[in-house]
Every structure is written in C-alpha cells, then in structure tokens.
Design an enzyme around this catalytic site. Structure first.
Site, PDB file in Angstrom:
ATOM      1  N   ASP A  27     -56.912 -43.364  49.345  1.00 47.54           N
ATOM      2  CA  ASP A  27     -56.741 -44.528  48.494  1.00 47.54           C
ATOM      3  C   ASP A  27     -58.151 -44.869  47.980  1.00 47.54           C
ATOM      4  OD1 ASP A  27     -55.999 -47.194  47.611  1.00 47.54           O
ATOM      5  OD2 ASP A  27     -56.852 -47.902  49.502  1.00 47.54           O
ATOM      6  N   ASP A  29     -59.599 -48.272  46.236  1.00 44.75           N
ATOM      7  CA  ASP A  29     -60.212 -49.571  46.520  1.00 44.75           C
ATOM      8  C   ASP A  29     -60.037 -49.927  48.000  1.00 44.75           C
ATOM      9  OD1 ASP A  29     -61.475 -51.845  44.850  1.00 44.75           O
ATOM     10  OD2 ASP A  29     -60.201 -52.867  46.300  1.00 44.75           O
ATOM     11  N   ASP A 248     -56.377 -48.520  53.132  1.00 43.49           N
ATOM     12  CA  ASP A 248     -56.753 -49.792  53.756  1.00 43.49           C
ATOM     13  C   ASP A 248     -55.581 -50.761  53.796  1.00 43.49           C
ATOM     14  OD1 ASP A 248     -56.750 -50.231  50.947  1.00 43.49           O
ATOM     15  OD2 ASP A 248     -57.947 -52.039  51.245  1.00 43.49           O
TER      16      ASP A 248
HETATM   17  N1  PLP Z   1     -54.146 -53.023  41.090  1.00 42.60           N
HETATM   18  C1  PLP Z   1     -55.229 -53.659  40.651  1.00 42.60           C
HETATM   19  C2  PLP Z   1     -55.167 -54.397  39.364  1.00 42.60           C
HETATM   20  C3  PLP Z   1     -56.414 -53.646  41.374  1.00 42.60           C
HETATM   21  O1  PLP Z   1     -57.494 -54.310  40.912  1.00 42.60           O
HETATM   22  C4  PLP Z   1     -56.449 -52.932  42.589  1.00 42.60           C
HETATM   23  C5  PLP Z   1     -57.672 -52.856  43.369  1.00 42.60           C
HETATM   24  O2  PLP Z   1     -58.772 -53.064  42.868  1.00 42.60           O
HETATM   25  C6  PLP Z   1     -55.294 -52.269  43.016  1.00 42.60           C
HETATM   26  C7  PLP Z   1     -54.161 -52.328  42.248  1.00 42.60           C
HETATM   27  C8  PLP Z   1     -55.246 -51.465  44.274  1.00 42.60           C
HETATM   28  O3  PLP Z   1     -55.948 -50.272  44.112  1.00 42.60           O
HETATM   29  P1  PLP Z   1     -55.965 -49.176  45.264  1.00 42.60           P
HETATM   30  O4  PLP Z   1     -54.590 -48.558  45.310  1.00 42.60           O
HETATM   31  O5  PLP Z   1     -57.040 -48.213  44.849  1.00 42.60           O
HETATM   32  O6  PLP Z   1     -56.309 -49.888  46.521  1.00 42.60           O
HETATM   33 CA    CA Z   2     -56.601 -49.890  48.685  1.00 40.60          CA
END
Ligand code: PLP
Ligand code: CA
Length: 302
Positions: A27, A29, A248
């Site tokens: 993943d 973020d 996470d």
């Molecule tokens: N959607 C948006 C608009 C976000 O800003 C984020 C994280 O920054 C996510 C989804 C989740 O992203 P990820 O799947 O990389 O954790």
């Molecule tokens: Ca994430």
C-alpha cells in the site's frame, strides 16, 4: 465465509517472511510515504527486497493521480519504481472497463479528479465530467429540467474535492435513467489524511452520496475488492499464496490481502495504532504486524 484467525504476531523474523513469498504488494500512503513525505528507511528496504529477487507491486486507493503521475511521485521521492508496478484505483477503473469490454462508443461520467480522466483517456474511453464539472449555480426556476447524456454507460465516483450538487444530480440521472448504466467506485475509504493534523472525509463520502440518491450499490475496483488482486495476479502470473500484502489499514489493505488469500503484514507507520489492532472490537487480524517496513532490515532470526 467464517474463518478464525490467530491473534496477530509481532514480526520477529523478517527473513522467514521474505523467504516465504515471491511478491510484496505495498500500500502507498502510510507504508511508503505519508502525504508527500517519504517514510524512513523505505529506499533501503525496497533495495533489499529487489536484491533478493522479489517482485514489488504498489497499490493505492487514492484515485487523484494516474499511474504516470504516481511514477513521477516515486521518482521525486528518490524511489526506483516502474509505472507498470503501480496499481492506483484510477488505473483500476480503466482496467475494469477493459475487462468487461465496455463499449468505446459509450461514455463515462466521472465524479473525481484528474487521475481518473488521464487513465480513461489513455485507455481510449470517452468521458465527461471531472473536477471542473458543474461549477456554476443551478437555477431551479419552475419547470427547470436538467438534461443528461443518454449515451453515458458508466458513472465513476472517486475522491473529488470539487464535489457538488450538480454532479450528484447528473450522476444520479445517468444511473437511474440510462438502461444498464454502471455505478463504479474507485474506493470507499471513510477518511483520508490530507493533512497530518486531522482526518478528512474520504472517497467513501462521495460514493455515499450517489448511493443515497440512487439506492444502488457501487462496484468497487479499489481495495478491499479483489479486482486489482485478480488483475495483477493474472498480469504477472503470480500465485496469491506467494504474495504478502503490506498495509497500514485493516479495512482496506489487510482485508484486501485476506480476500485474495495472501499473507498479510500490518505496519503501524500509518493510520492503525497498536491499541486499535488489539481492541476486542477489531475483527480483522493480519498475520503479522510491525512498526514500519524498514524493520525488514533489522529483524533477523536470532
Ligand atoms: N484516497 C485519498 C484521496 C487519499 O488522499 C488517500 C491517502 O492519501 C487514500 C485514498 C489512501 O491511499 P492508500 O491506499 O495509498 O493508503
Ligand atoms: Ca494506506
């Protein structure tokens, strides 16, 4: 399906986990970066895994950027990642439409940001909508009727910071009045961490508005739906039992890994705290947990 899982184990021997799989799905973020900031030790960890011959894949529910734009982000952060290794929910929309042979003479109405538009364009689909749509005020004088394009065959809803009433009404008209019109969601994350000071309403809030007005359930292409897992397993010819999903978040990442029959590792460098993981109210248990992926560099067998 009812499965009982043992309570999650803190990761103590990273080499054993690394040796037990062929592919790591990360993943983004909360694992690789936090917003625009690289998480400590990530470049060295990815280098270690590549030197051991592991396939690395990056999956994000954030639909605001295209695969190409994420490629730039990885590069800016000093990470050596290929566009073909990146699976964002924006890309998943176009991949899904291709997988069902969505007709090229039909149109897609997009509630969402640039990433989705770029991926649709690259895949050769006609679309309307997008961030700037419906900025002007709707004039509800007597007899006012909103027109809509009867050739829209799919409404795609993702995270949209310019969400408005016009978009809700337009998308609703397409879904309710165009026979067979699809309702596709990039993801349903309740909240996102746009700033580290606060939780912000996530893509699930825009999807929820369209669910509310259409009384229809969307087809979700992002995590935890199995679409992206099936797609990349198929694309790379990998066995899901040979994958470790690292994330996470319990309700998207860990569930995504479990739905796909993969090993799962929760990292505490993002949204989930140890107390949430260990709470009796939590029903989603990863196989292992650790603080951050760079623990792979230090957690050796003793
Ligand atoms: N959607 C948006 C608009 C976000 O800003 C984020 C994280 O920054 C996510 C989804 C989740 O992203 P990820 O799947 O990389 O954790
Ligand atoms: Ca994430």
């Amino acid at each position: 399906r009812f499965t009982t899982r043992a309570s999650p184990q803190p990761l103590t021997n990273a080499d054993e986990l690394i040796d037990s799989v062929q592919t790591f799905i990360f993943d983004c973020d909360g694992v690789i970066w936090k917003g625009d900031k690289l998480i400590d030790g990530v470049p060295e960890t990815l280098d270690l895994l590549r030197s051991k011959g592991k396939r690395l894949v990056f999956v994000t529910n954030n639909s605001t950027k295209s695969r190409k734009q994420y490629g730039k982000k990885f590069e800016t952060l000093g990470l050596n990642v290929n566009e073909e290794e990146i699976f964002a929910s924006s890309f998943a929309v176009a991949a899904y439409l291709k997988s069902i042979n969505f007709p090229k003479d039909k149109k897609v109405y997009v509630i969402g940001e640039e990433g989705i538009l770029k991926e649709l364009e690259l895949a050769g689909y006609q679309y309307l909508g997008g961030p700037e749509d419906g900025g002007k005020k709707i004039d509800l004088k007597p007899g006012f009727l909103m027109e809509h394009d009867e050739n829209v065959g799919a409404v795609v809803v993702g995270f949209d910071r310019n969400f408005n009433y016009y978009k809700i009404q337009y998308g609703t008209l397409c879904i309710r009045e165009n026979p067979g019109c699809l309702f596709i969601a990039t993801n349903r994350d309740a909240v996102t961490h746009l700033t580290d000071a606060q939780e912000w309403a996530g893509g699930g809030s825009m999807v929820g508005a369209i669910r509310g007005s259409t009384q229809r359930e969307p087809l979700v292409v992002g995590k935890p739906s199995t679409f992206m897992m099936d797609y990349l397993a198929n694309e790379f010819g990998i066995l899901k039992s040979q994958i470790c999903m690292v994330g996470d978040r319990l309700d998207t990442d860990i569930l995504f890994g479990q739905n796909g029959g993969c090993k799962t590792l929760l990292v505490l460098s993002g949204v989930t705290t140890l107390s949430v993981l260990q709470s009796p109210n939590n029903s989603i248990q990863p196989d292992f947990y650790t603080n951050k992926i760079s623990d792979f560099l230090s957690l050796k067998a003793t």
